[in-house]
Scaffold this motif. Structure first.
Motif, PDB file in Angstrom:
ATOM      1  N   ALA A 171       0.833  -1.202   0.000  1.00 19.50           N
ATOM      2  CA  ALA A 171       0.000   0.000   0.000  1.00 19.50           C
ATOM      3  C   ALA A 171       0.869   1.254   0.000  1.00 19.50           C
ATOM      4  O   ALA A 171       0.577   2.221  -0.710  1.00 19.50           O
ATOM      5  N   GLU A 172       1.945   1.245   0.779  1.00 27.04           N
ATOM      6  CA  GLU A 172       2.832   2.405   0.818  1.00 27.04           C
ATOM      7  C   GLU A 172       3.513   2.643  -0.530  1.00 27.04           C
ATOM      8  O   GLU A 172       3.777   3.779  -0.901  1.00 27.04           O
ATOM      9  N   ARG A 173       3.795   1.564  -1.261  1.00 31.55           N
ATOM     10  CA  ARG A 173       4.412   1.689  -2.591  1.00 31.55           C
ATOM     11  C   ARG A 173       3.369   1.959  -3.666  1.00 31.55           C
ATOM     12  O   ARG A 173       3.711   2.132  -4.826  1.00 31.55           O
ATOM     13  N   ASN A 174       2.082   1.933  -3.271  1.00 33.45           N
ATOM     14  CA  ASN A 174       0.972   2.080  -4.212  1.00 33.45           C
ATOM     15  C   ASN A 174       0.999   0.967  -5.258  1.00 33.45           C
ATOM     16  O   ASN A 174       0.707   1.183  -6.425  1.00 33.45           O
ATOM     17  N   ASP A 175       1.337  -0.238  -4.819  1.00 35.67           N
ATOM     18  CA  ASP A 175       1.434  -1.412  -5.687  1.00 35.67           C
ATOM     19  C   ASP A 175       0.150  -2.239  -5.531  1.00 35.67           C
ATOM     20  O   ASP A 175       0.073  -3.138  -4.696  1.00 35.67           O
ATOM     21  N   ALA A 176      -0.854  -1.912  -6.337  1.00 35.45           N
ATOM     22  CA  ALA A 176      -2.156  -2.569  -6.215  1.00 35.45           C
ATOM     23  C   ALA A 176      -2.075  -4.055  -6.521  1.00 35.45           C
ATOM     24  O   ALA A 176      -2.790  -4.850  -5.917  1.00 35.45           O
ATOM     25  N   GLN A 177      -1.218  -4.443  -7.441  1.00 36.49           N
ATOM     26  CA  GLN A 177      -1.105  -5.859  -7.787  1.00 36.49           C
ATOM     27  C   GLN A 177      -0.561  -6.666  -6.604  1.00 36.49           C
ATOM     28  O   GLN A 177      -1.092  -7.721  -6.275  1.00 36.49           O
ATOM     29  N   ALA A 178       0.482  -6.166  -5.964  1.00 35.04           N
ATOM     30  CA  ALA A 178       1.035  -6.865  -4.797  1.00 35.04           C
ATOM     31  C   ALA A 178       0.021  -6.862  -3.659  1.00 35.04           C
ATOM     32  O   ALA A 178      -0.172  -7.877  -2.982  1.00 35.04           O
ATOM     33  N   PHE A 179      -0.644  -5.723  -3.445  1.00 32.20           N
ATOM     34  CA  PHE A 179      -1.654  -5.639  -2.387  1.00 32.20           C
ATOM     35  C   PHE A 179      -2.777  -6.637  -2.648  1.00 32.20           C
ATOM     36  O   PHE A 179      -3.238  -7.324  -1.742  1.00 32.20           O
ATOM     37  N   SER A 180      -3.200  -6.721  -3.896  1.00 32.66           N
ATOM     38  CA  SER A 180      -4.311  -7.611  -4.254  1.00 32.66           C
ATOM     39  C   SER A 180      -3.995  -9.081  -4.015  1.00 32.66           C
ATOM     40  O   SER A 180      -4.902  -9.877  -3.799  1.00 32.66           O
ATOM     41  N   SER A 181      -2.728  -9.438  -4.037  1.00 33.03           N
ATOM     42  CA  SER A 181      -2.383 -10.839  -3.787  1.00 33.03           C
ATOM     43  C   SER A 181      -2.681 -11.244  -2.356  1.00 33.03           C
ATOM     44  O   SER A 181      -2.720 -12.430  -2.034  1.00 33.03           O
ATOM     45  N   TYR A 182      -2.937 -10.272  -1.485  1.00 27.59           N
ATOM     46  CA  TYR A 182      -3.265 -10.542  -0.087  1.00 27.59           C
ATOM     47  C   TYR A 182      -4.738 -10.303   0.229  1.00 27.59           C
ATOM     48  O   TYR A 182      -5.107 -10.213   1.389  1.00 27.59           O
ATOM     49  N   VAL A 183      -5.570 -10.187  -0.799  1.00 22.84           N
ATOM     50  CA  VAL A 183      -6.997  -9.903  -0.585  1.00 22.84           C
ATOM     51  C   VAL A 183      -7.849 -10.953  -1.293  1.00 22.84           C
ATOM     52  O   VAL A 183      -7.628 -11.246  -2.466  1.00 22.84           O
ATOM     53  N   ASP A 184      -8.817 -11.501  -0.569  1.00 17.62           N
ATOM     54  CA  ASP A 184      -9.815 -12.394  -1.148  1.00 17.62           C
ATOM     55  C   ASP A 184     -11.035 -11.520  -1.460  1.00 17.62           C
ATOM     56  O   ASP A 184     -11.915 -11.329  -0.623  1.00 17.62           O
ATOM     57  N   TYR A 185     -11.063 -10.956  -2.672  1.00 12.06           N
ATOM     58  CA  TYR A 185     -12.073  -9.958  -3.021  1.00 12.06           C
ATOM     59  C   TYR A 185     -13.508 -10.462  -2.918  1.00 12.06           C
ATOM     60  O   TYR A 185     -14.351  -9.761  -2.354  1.00 12.06           O
ATOM     61  N   PRO A 186     -13.853 -11.633  -3.442  1.00  8.22           N
ATOM     62  CA  PRO A 186     -15.245 -12.067  -3.310  1.00  8.22           C
ATOM     63  C   PRO A 186     -15.694 -12.197  -1.850  1.00  8.22           C
ATOM     64  O   PRO A 186     -16.787 -11.756  -1.486  1.00  8.22           O
ATOM     65  N   GLN A 187     -14.846 -12.751  -1.011  1.00  2.72           N
ATOM     66  CA  GLN A 187     -15.211 -12.922   0.395  1.00  2.72           C
ATOM     67  C   GLN A 187     -15.275 -11.572   1.111  1.00  2.72           C
ATOM     68  O   GLN A 187     -16.174 -11.331   1.909  1.00  2.72           O
ATOM     69  N   LEU A 188     -14.352 -10.685   0.816  1.00  7.28           N
ATOM     70  CA  LEU A 188     -14.351  -9.355   1.422  1.00  7.28           C
ATOM     71  C   LEU A 188     -15.589  -8.569   1.005  1.00  7.28           C
ATOM     72  O   LEU A 188     -16.252  -7.939   1.834  1.00  7.28           O
ATOM     73  N   ARG A 189     -15.913  -8.619  -0.268  1.00  3.53           N
ATOM     74  CA  ARG A 189     -17.092  -7.918  -0.787  1.00  3.53           C
ATOM     75  C   ARG A 189     -18.361  -8.414  -0.099  1.00  3.53           C
ATOM     76  O   ARG A 189     -19.188  -7.621   0.349  1.00  3.53           O
ATOM     77  N   GLU A 190     -18.510  -9.734   0.007  1.00  5.35           N
ATOM     78  CA  GLU A 190     -19.704 -10.305   0.631  1.00  5.35           C
ATOM     79  C   GLU A 190     -19.791  -9.924   2.106  1.00  5.35           C
ATOM     80  O   GLU A 190     -20.856  -9.588   2.607  1.00  5.35           O
ATOM     81  N   SER A 191     -18.664  -9.961   2.792  1.00  7.33           N
ATOM     82  CA  SER A 191     -18.625  -9.592   4.203  1.00  7.33           C
ATOM     83  C   SER A 191     -19.099  -8.155   4.406  1.00  7.33           C
ATOM     84  O   SER A 191     -19.903  -7.863   5.297  1.00  7.33           O
TER      85      SER A 191
END
Length: 167
Positions: free
Chosen positions: A35-55
């Protein structure tokens, strides 16, 4: 010979156990650095988007329903669902990270180190396991606001952000 093999096995098992315990902290550090590097691809590798969205959808719908009744909950769902579908994506996270980076620029008369030190004083974090495969990080601000990040274990030592508990 047998003693040295058993010692080696014990050392390997202890090292592996230490890694299992430390792995959510490593994932959180890597997320913060991305996040500090503004690296969305690296950040996204640590996020389960479908589960986060549903939550988040479930929590926001419940909150809207409590505060505005059934009609408010229904209207809130009509508005919030598309918004969350956009924001809780890699592209949405990129936008949020970019906006946060612009908002974090130092103000006149205050350098970045002073602002960062002030922000750290106002935020308190703590983490704990909530079962074998869930790690919860509580973030509390001095102004009374708080939220919790929920990391879910994927495999033996990989962790992904799968929920945000709103106050």
């Amino acid at each position: 010979m047998a003693k040295s093999i058993s010692r080696l096995i014990i050392i390997v098992l202890l090292a592996y156990a230490a890694w299992i315990v430390a792995s959510p902290h490593v994932a959180l550090r890597n997320m913060r650095q991305a996040a500090e590097r503004n690296d969305a691809q690296a950040f996204s590798s640590y996020v389960d988007y479908p589960q986060l969205r549903e939550s988040m959808k479930v929590q926001l719908q419940q909150k809207m329903h409590r505060e505005a009744g059934a009609v408010g909950g229904f209207l809130g769902a009509l508005i919030m669902n598309p918004l969350l579908d956009y924001l809780v994506t890699p592209e949405g996270m990129q936008t949020i990270m970019l906006e946060a980076r612009l908002a974090d620029k130092p103000r006149r008369g205050q350098d970045a180190k002073q602002e960062e030190a002030a922000a750290r004083k106002k935020t308190h974090t703590s983490g704990s396991y909530d079962g074998w495969s869930r790690y919860v990080v509580e973030i509390k601000h001095d102004d009374g606001h708080s939220l919790s990040l929920v990391l879910q274990r994927h495999g033996l030592s990989e962790w992904k952000l799968s929920g945000i508990r709103l106050p």
